[in-house]
Design a protein around this motif. Structure first.
Motif, PDB file in Angstrom:
ATOM      1  N   VAL A   1      42.784  42.452  36.326  1.00  0.00           N
ATOM      2  CA  VAL A   1      42.943  42.114  34.916  1.00  0.00           C
ATOM      3  C   VAL A   1      41.679  42.505  34.145  1.00  0.00           C
ATOM      4  CG1 VAL A   1      43.307  40.262  33.242  1.00  0.00           C
ATOM      5  CG2 VAL A   1      44.504  40.219  35.451  1.00  0.00           C
ATOM      6  N   ALA A   2      40.540  41.978  34.581  1.00  0.00           N
ATOM      7  CA  ALA A   2      39.280  42.257  33.895  1.00  0.00           C
ATOM      8  C   ALA A   2      38.123  41.915  34.815  1.00  0.00           C
ATOM      9  CB  ALA A   2      39.164  41.449  32.597  1.00  0.00           C
ATOM     10  N   THR A   3      37.054  42.700  34.725  1.00  0.00           N
ATOM     11  CA  THR A   3      35.866  42.429  35.514  1.00  0.00           C
ATOM     12  C   THR A   3      34.606  42.646  34.691  1.00  0.00           C
ATOM     13  OG1 THR A   3      35.781  44.702  36.348  1.00  0.00           O
ATOM     14  CG2 THR A   3      36.914  43.070  37.728  1.00  0.00           C
ATOM     15  N   ILE A   4      33.534  42.022  35.159  1.00  0.00           N
ATOM     16  CA  ILE A   4      32.216  42.194  34.561  1.00  0.00           C
ATOM     17  C   ILE A   4      31.237  42.382  35.699  1.00  0.00           C
ATOM     18  CG2 ILE A   4      31.908  39.679  34.425  1.00  0.00           C
ATOM     19  CD1 ILE A   4      30.174  40.176  31.914  1.00  0.00           C
TER      20      ILE A   4
ATOM     21  N   ASN B   1      26.950  29.307  35.508  1.00  0.00           N
ATOM     22  CA  ASN B   1      27.546  30.078  36.624  1.00  0.00           C
ATOM     23  C   ASN B   1      29.057  30.196  36.475  1.00  0.00           C
ATOM     24  OD1 ASN B   1      25.039  30.429  37.881  1.00  0.00           O
ATOM     25  ND2 ASN B   1      25.211  28.439  38.901  1.00  0.00           N
ATOM     26  N   THR B   2      29.474  30.488  35.269  1.00  0.00           N
ATOM     27  CA  THR B   2      30.899  30.489  34.949  1.00  0.00           C
ATOM     28  C   THR B   2      31.286  31.780  34.235  1.00  0.00           C
ATOM     29  OG1 THR B   2      30.939  28.083  34.784  1.00  0.00           O
ATOM     30  CG2 THR B   2      32.731  29.270  33.717  1.00  0.00           C
ATOM     31  N   VAL B   3      32.449  32.285  34.617  1.00  0.00           N
ATOM     32  CA  VAL B   3      33.051  33.432  33.939  1.00  0.00           C
ATOM     33  C   VAL B   3      34.330  32.950  33.260  1.00  0.00           C
ATOM     34  CG1 VAL B   3      34.223  35.636  34.291  1.00  0.00           C
ATOM     35  CG2 VAL B   3      32.075  35.186  35.444  1.00  0.00           C
TER      36      VAL B   3
ATOM     37  N   TYR C   1      38.754  46.556  31.845  1.00  0.00           N
ATOM     38  CA  TYR C   1      40.020  45.873  31.585  1.00  0.00           C
ATOM     39  C   TYR C   1      41.194  46.726  32.032  1.00  0.00           C
ATOM     40  CZ  TYR C   1      37.412  42.821  28.366  1.00  0.00           C
ATOM     41  OH  TYR C   1      36.531  41.922  27.807  1.00  0.00           O
ATOM     42  N   ALA C   2      42.245  46.058  32.473  1.00  0.00           N
ATOM     43  CA  ALA C   2      43.511  46.746  32.695  1.00  0.00           C
ATOM     44  C   ALA C   2      44.051  47.205  31.339  1.00  0.00           C
ATOM     45  CB  ALA C   2      44.510  45.816  33.362  1.00  0.00           C
ATOM     46  N   ASP C   3      44.716  48.348  31.329  1.00  0.00           N
ATOM     47  CA  ASP C   3      45.258  48.859  30.067  1.00  0.00           C
ATOM     48  C   ASP C   3      46.212  47.861  29.424  1.00  0.00           C
ATOM     49  OD1 ASP C   3      45.506  52.347  31.143  1.00  0.00           O
ATOM     50  OD2 ASP C   3      43.838  51.205  30.298  1.00  0.00           O
TER      51      ASP C   3
ATOM     52  N   ALA D   1      27.521  41.312  42.181  1.00  0.00           N
ATOM     53  CA  ALA D   1      27.731  42.739  41.978  1.00  0.00           C
ATOM     54  C   ALA D   1      28.809  42.908  40.904  1.00  0.00           C
ATOM     55  CB  ALA D   1      28.165  43.403  43.266  1.00  0.00           C
ATOM     56  N   VAL D   2      29.875  42.129  41.044  1.00  0.00           N
ATOM     57  CA  VAL D   2      30.961  42.146  40.074  1.00  0.00           C
ATOM     58  C   VAL D   2      31.707  40.824  40.176  1.00  0.00           C
ATOM     59  CG1 VAL D   2      32.574  43.255  41.666  1.00  0.00           C
ATOM     60  CG2 VAL D   2      32.962  43.436  39.214  1.00  0.00           C
TER      61      VAL D   2
END
Length: 115
Positions: A48-51, A76-78, A59-61, A32-33
């Motif tokens: 910090v950051a998500t996809i 299977n890597t981010v 992203y965090a500001d 999902a994320v």
């Protein structure tokens, strides 16, 4: 159960770069994320950051323009590419993934930005 294994942390000078990796034990096509949080001593854990599964980025500001999140679905890597690092980026960075309604966390990797 899903295992998340982080790598790539370390010590870097201000202005330097690091790339964090998070390998999942299950296909990330079904997430999902997925992304990264961090926690500095005395502070709460922060995003910090998500996809998302649909490739929407967030992203965090404080890191916009410096950090980039990406993924390799064949591995299977981010990834989290961190450029122009600052001392205030020092923290333990945690990989996070949500499959359905279940949240999973990695054990964390230390990032220290210091001269």
């Amino acid at each position: 159960q899903v295992q998340l294994v982080e790598s790539g942390g370390g010590l870097v000078q201000p202005g330097g770069s690091l790339r964090l990796s998070c390998a999942a034990s299950r296909s990330i096509l079904s997430i999902a994320v997925m992304g990264w949080f961090r926690q500095a001593p005395g502070n709460e854990r922060e995003l910090v950051a998500t996809i998302t599964g649909g490739s929407m980025l967030n992203y965090a500001d404080s890191v916009k323009g410096r950090f980039t999140i990406s993924r390799d679905v064949t591995k299977n890597t981010v990834f989290l590419q961190m450029n122009s690092l600052k001392p205030e980026d020092t923290a333990v960075y945690y990989c996070y993934a949500r499959y359905g309604k279940v949240d999973y966390w990695g054990q964390g990797t230390q990032v220290t930005v210091s001269s």
